[in-house]
Scaffold this motif. Structure first.
Motif, PDB file in Angstrom:
ATOM      1  N   ILE A  45      37.118  33.943  27.655  1.00  0.00           N
ATOM      2  CA  ILE A  45      37.798  34.797  28.627  1.00  0.00           C
ATOM      3  C   ILE A  45      38.712  33.956  29.517  1.00  0.00           C
ATOM      4  N   LYS A  46      38.217  32.804  29.954  1.00  0.00           N
ATOM      5  CA  LYS A  46      39.020  31.890  30.780  1.00  0.00           C
ATOM      6  C   LYS A  46      40.271  31.445  30.027  1.00  0.00           C
ATOM      7  N   ARG A  47      40.091  31.104  28.771  1.00  0.00           N
ATOM      8  CA  ARG A  47      41.228  30.664  27.952  1.00  0.00           C
ATOM      9  C   ARG A  47      42.251  31.782  27.796  1.00  0.00           C
ATOM     10  N   LEU A  48      41.799  32.991  27.527  1.00  0.00           N
ATOM     11  CA  LEU A  48      42.714  34.122  27.383  1.00  0.00           C
ATOM     12  C   LEU A  48      43.523  34.342  28.661  1.00  0.00           C
ATOM     13  N   ALA A  49      42.875  34.203  29.804  1.00  0.00           N
ATOM     14  CA  ALA A  49      43.576  34.374  31.082  1.00  0.00           C
ATOM     15  C   ALA A  49      44.569  33.234  31.312  1.00  0.00           C
ATOM     16  N   GLU A  50      44.148  31.996  31.005  1.00  0.00           N
ATOM     17  CA  GLU A  50      45.056  30.849  31.167  1.00  0.00           C
ATOM     18  C   GLU A  50      46.276  30.964  30.268  1.00  0.00           C
ATOM     19  N   GLU A  51      46.088  31.499  29.070  1.00  0.00           N
ATOM     20  CA  GLU A  51      47.200  31.661  28.124  1.00  0.00           C
ATOM     21  C   GLU A  51      47.995  32.940  28.409  1.00  0.00           C
TER      22      GLU A  51
END
Length: 154
Positions: free
Chosen positions: A102-108
């Motif tokens: 989820i963190k990665r999706l938000a960062e991307e």
């Protein structure tokens, strides 16, 4: 105040942003000296915050001229992001792995910060009051369904 792991993570991510490519090379001992910590703290940050779930590959070579190379892998460069994330989620996923995705999706910027907050609330162990392995299975299913809904709109 941020803890040492967060400071090291932020420092490395800043180096990646400033670099010409999608990678950066570091010396573990020099980084440990800079943050006045033991090299194992650097190892901890690399293994927990710079893993494939978070979109990174870490290569290292030990010895006198050893280095750590951290490579950021943007989702768009390797096919459909929805398919990639779907594969990462799998049939079961624990809370920590789900939060990393989820963190990665938000960062991307593939999901909004609000969507990320909703995703985290849904996959939280306090929301999923089941015993293992049912909880991890349900969490994976919910995450895949939410991702499908978000990517279908795009």
């Amino acid at each position: 105040m941020a803890n040492i792991s967060e400071l090291i993570e932020r420092y490395i991510k800043n180096l990646l942003q400033e670099s010409q490519g999608d990678s950066v090379e570091l010396q573990r001992n020099e980084l440990a000296a800079q943050f006045k910590c033991v090299p194992s703290q650097i190892n901890y940050v690399l293994s927990t915050r710079f893993n494939t779930e978070n979109g990174f590959i870490v290569e290292s070579r030990r010895g006198g001229g050893g280095f750590i190379r951290i490579v950021k892998i943007p989702l768009e460069q390797h096919g459909d992001p929805a398919v990639q994330i779907y594969r990462l989620v799998g049939e079961e996923i624990n809370q920590s792995q789900a939060e990393n995705i989820i963190k990665r999706l938000a960062e991307e910027e593939l999901i909004t910060l609000r969507e990320a907050q909703i995703f985290r609330a849904v996959v939280d162990r306090n929301s999923l009051r089941l015993e293992l392995p049912w909880r991890d299975s349900l969490r994976a299913n919910l995450l895949r369904v939410m991702l499908a809904a978000v990517f279908r709109e795009s």
